[in-house]
Design a protein around this motif. Structure first.
Motif, PDB file in Angstrom:
ATOM      1  N   SER A   1     -10.126 -13.049  -0.204  1.00 45.65           N
ATOM      2  CA  SER A   1      -9.487 -14.268  -0.463  1.00 45.65           C
ATOM      3  C   SER A   1      -9.488 -13.976  -2.343  1.00 45.65           C
ATOM      4  N   THR A   2     -10.375 -12.750  -3.047  1.00 48.15           N
ATOM      5  CA  THR A   2     -10.043 -12.318  -4.708  1.00 48.15           C
ATOM      6  C   THR A   2      -8.670 -11.895  -5.150  1.00 48.15           C
ATOM      7  N   LEU A   3      -8.367 -11.882  -6.067  1.00 45.40           N
ATOM      8  CA  LEU A   3      -6.804 -11.215  -7.102  1.00 45.40           C
ATOM      9  C   LEU A   3      -7.074  -9.939  -7.462  1.00 45.40           C
ATOM     10  N   SER A   4      -6.665  -8.668  -6.935  1.00 50.31           N
ATOM     11  CA  SER A   4      -7.028  -7.976  -7.164  1.00 50.31           C
ATOM     12  C   SER A   4      -6.313  -7.298  -7.868  1.00 50.31           C
ATOM     13  N   LEU A   5      -6.090  -6.689  -8.938  1.00 45.90           N
ATOM     14  CA  LEU A   5      -5.282  -6.116  -9.765  1.00 45.90           C
ATOM     15  C   LEU A   5      -4.055  -4.922  -9.210  1.00 45.90           C
ATOM     16  N   SER A   6      -4.880  -4.298  -8.077  1.00 48.88           N
ATOM     17  CA  SER A   6      -4.387  -3.011  -7.731  1.00 48.88           C
ATOM     18  C   SER A   6      -3.012  -2.976  -6.199  1.00 48.88           C
ATOM     19  N   ARG A   7      -3.698  -4.607  -5.506  1.00 46.15           N
ATOM     20  CA  ARG A   7      -3.070  -5.495  -4.528  1.00 46.15           C
ATOM     21  C   ARG A   7      -1.685  -6.136  -5.269  1.00 46.15           C
ATOM     22  N   THR A   8      -1.764  -6.533  -6.072  1.00 44.46           N
ATOM     23  CA  THR A   8      -1.262  -7.327  -7.167  1.00 44.46           C
ATOM     24  C   THR A   8       0.169  -6.451  -7.708  1.00 44.46           C
ATOM     25  N   THR A   9       0.102  -5.304  -8.205  1.00 50.44           N
ATOM     26  CA  THR A   9       0.542  -4.192  -8.369  1.00 50.44           C
ATOM     27  C   THR A   9       1.434  -3.781  -7.721  1.00 50.44           C
ATOM     28  N   ALA A  10       0.919  -3.365  -6.566  1.00 48.09           N
ATOM     29  CA  ALA A  10       1.033  -2.938  -5.552  1.00 48.09           C
ATOM     30  C   ALA A  10       2.469  -3.951  -4.476  1.00 48.09           C
ATOM     31  N   THR A  11       1.924  -5.164  -4.812  1.00 45.52           N
ATOM     32  CA  THR A  11       3.127  -6.338  -4.042  1.00 45.52           C
ATOM     33  C   THR A  11       4.372  -6.004  -5.451  1.00 45.52           C
TER      34      THR A  11
ATOM     35  N   LEU B   1       2.254  -8.711   6.100  1.00 47.46           N
ATOM     36  CA  LEU B   1       1.181  -8.472   4.922  1.00 47.46           C
ATOM     37  C   LEU B   1       0.374  -8.936   4.948  1.00 47.46           C
ATOM     38  N   LEU B   2      -0.170 -10.178   5.000  1.00 46.38           N
ATOM     39  CA  LEU B   2      -1.260 -10.711   5.157  1.00 46.38           C
ATOM     40  C   LEU B   2      -1.963 -10.672   6.549  1.00 46.38           C
ATOM     41  N   ALA B   3      -1.804 -10.602   7.258  1.00 46.69           N
ATOM     42  CA  ALA B   3      -2.121  -9.199   7.863  1.00 46.69           C
ATOM     43  C   ALA B   3      -2.488  -7.880   7.805  1.00 46.69           C
ATOM     44  N   MET B   4      -2.834  -7.943   6.560  1.00 42.69           N
ATOM     45  CA  MET B   4      -3.070  -6.550   5.630  1.00 42.69           C
ATOM     46  C   MET B   4      -4.594  -6.754   4.632  1.00 42.69           C
ATOM     47  N   PRO B   5      -5.667  -6.637   3.845  1.00 41.74           N
ATOM     48  CA  PRO B   5      -6.203  -7.231   3.459  1.00 41.74           C
ATOM     49  C   PRO B   5      -5.684  -7.878   1.974  1.00 41.74           C
TER      50      PRO B   5
ATOM     51  N   LYS C   1      -3.361 -15.207  -0.438  1.00 41.91           N
ATOM     52  CA  LYS C   1      -2.330 -15.284  -1.078  1.00 41.91           C
ATOM     53  C   LYS C   1      -2.535 -15.150  -2.123  1.00 41.91           C
ATOM     54  N   ALA C   2      -3.493 -15.288  -3.116  1.00 43.36           N
ATOM     55  CA  ALA C   2      -2.713 -14.915  -4.152  1.00 43.36           C
ATOM     56  C   ALA C   2      -2.498 -13.277  -4.448  1.00 43.36           C
ATOM     57  N   ASP C   3      -3.098 -12.779  -4.039  1.00 44.73           N
ATOM     58  CA  ASP C   3      -2.427 -11.226  -4.546  1.00 44.73           C
ATOM     59  C   ASP C   3      -0.550 -11.207  -4.060  1.00 44.73           C
ATOM     60  N   LEU C   4      -0.342 -11.911  -3.250  1.00 44.90           N
ATOM     61  CA  LEU C   4       1.407 -11.938  -2.585  1.00 44.90           C
ATOM     62  C   LEU C   4       2.090 -13.043  -4.068  1.00 44.90           C
ATOM     63  N   ILE C   5       1.178 -13.936  -3.813  1.00 46.40           N
ATOM     64  CA  ILE C   5       1.521 -14.895  -4.775  1.00 46.40           C
ATOM     65  C   ILE C   5       1.500 -14.018  -6.559  1.00 46.40           C
ATOM     66  N   ALA C   6       1.070 -13.774  -6.286  1.00 47.80           N
ATOM     67  CA  ALA C   6       0.456 -12.680  -8.312  1.00 47.80           C
ATOM     68  C   ALA C   6       1.587 -11.644  -8.276  1.00 47.80           C
ATOM     69  N   GLY C   7       1.866 -10.884  -7.339  1.00 46.96           N
ATOM     70  CA  GLY C   7       2.545  -9.703  -7.053  1.00 46.96           C
ATOM     71  C   GLY C   7       4.094 -10.772  -7.507  1.00 46.96           C
TER      72      GLY C   7
END
Length: 266
Positions: free
Chosen positions: A20-30, A106-110, A113-119
């Motif tokens: 549920s937390t926003l991650s910089l690494s996941r956001t940039t990867a997206t 993608l959402l089945a992975m770690p 939603k916040a990471d996806l939208i931010a990415g």
């Protein structure tokens, strides 16, 4: 009796339950994945980068005999065109991810939603910077748009408009079942703002009901901010207010987009 290690939370977060937390690494990867996909789609790149510039060139020579008219509305359209193109491209691209099953995987992975939208916002934000810079540079230095204030302030407003278009596109994609339906949202979301933003007539001269409606539409403040740059050499309090409202609306819509994001279109 053997006690099991308390690793349930860690396991859950890596076994298919989105964090549920926003991650910089996941956001940039997206964002990187989205940009790589767009790199192989020259038509989308052309729509994003060339169409606003071509529309500005067309507008300049439509009013070739009346340069003052181009000065009056050119700055406003400099913010409106990026908003419209980013809305179209973002809504369709996000919906394509959903209907193809990519979003569900993608959402089945770690990946929250916040990471996806931010990415997505980051990826299209990078494109928005390039798009806004091209359109602003073309209008000011090649088409002769007469601006009293700094062209960099025009660029700032154009960029915020493009980000607002990105946020609106991400938001409405949650309510469309096909790419055609995503395009159909444009008359409902964009056209009313276009008619009421003050581009065609000052908002103060509209019917009081329409003026009140225009006061809650973000495009109205984008046009007002452009007009402030057009008429004043310094940064005014009205300009700061308008910019903050546009930025706040973009952030609010991004949050709503994350809240309404669904894995699969019904």
């Amino acid at each position: 009796m053997t006690t099991q290690p308390a690793t349930t939370g860690t396991t859950a977060s890596t076994a298919g339950i989105p964090v549920s937390t926003l991650s910089l690494s996941r956001t940039t990867a997206t964002a990187g994945r989205v940009l790589r996909q767009l790199r192989h789609d020259p038509r989308t790149i052309a729509l994003l980068m060339l169409i606003p510039c071509l529309m500005l060139v067309l507008l300049r020579y439509v009013f070739d005999g009346s340069p003052h008219t181009f000065d009056n509305i050119g700055a406003s359209l400099l913010g409106i065109f990026p908003l419209i193109t980013m809305f179209l491209v973002t809504s369709i691209a996000t919906l394509r991810e959903r209907t193809s099953g990519t979003l569900e995987r993608l959402l089945a992975m770690p990946l929250g939603k916040a990471d996806l939208i931010a990415g997505y916002a980051l990826a299209f934000g990078i494109l928005a910077i390039i798009q806004s810079a091209l359109a602003t540079g073309l209008a000011v230095w090649f088409l002769g748009l007469d601006v009293t204030g700094s062209p960099w302030l025009l660029l700032l407003v154009a960029l915020l408009d493009a980000l607002l278009g990105t946020a609106l596109g991400l938001f409405v994609s949650a309510f469309a079942a096909s790419e055609f339906q995503a395009v159909q949202f444009m008359p409902a979301v964009i056209f009313p703002q276009l008619l009421l933003c003050g581009l065609f007539t000052p908002r103060s001269q509209m019917h009081p009901v329409l003026e009140a409606v225009s006061d809650v539409l973000p495009m109205s403040y984008a046009v007002d901010a452009m007009n402030e740059v057009l008429r004043h050499t310094d940064v005014t309090a009205t300009f700061v207010r308008d910019v903050l409202i546009v930025a706040g609306c973009a952030l609010l819509v991004l949050v709503l987009g994350a809240a309404t994001l669904r894995r699969r279109t019904a």
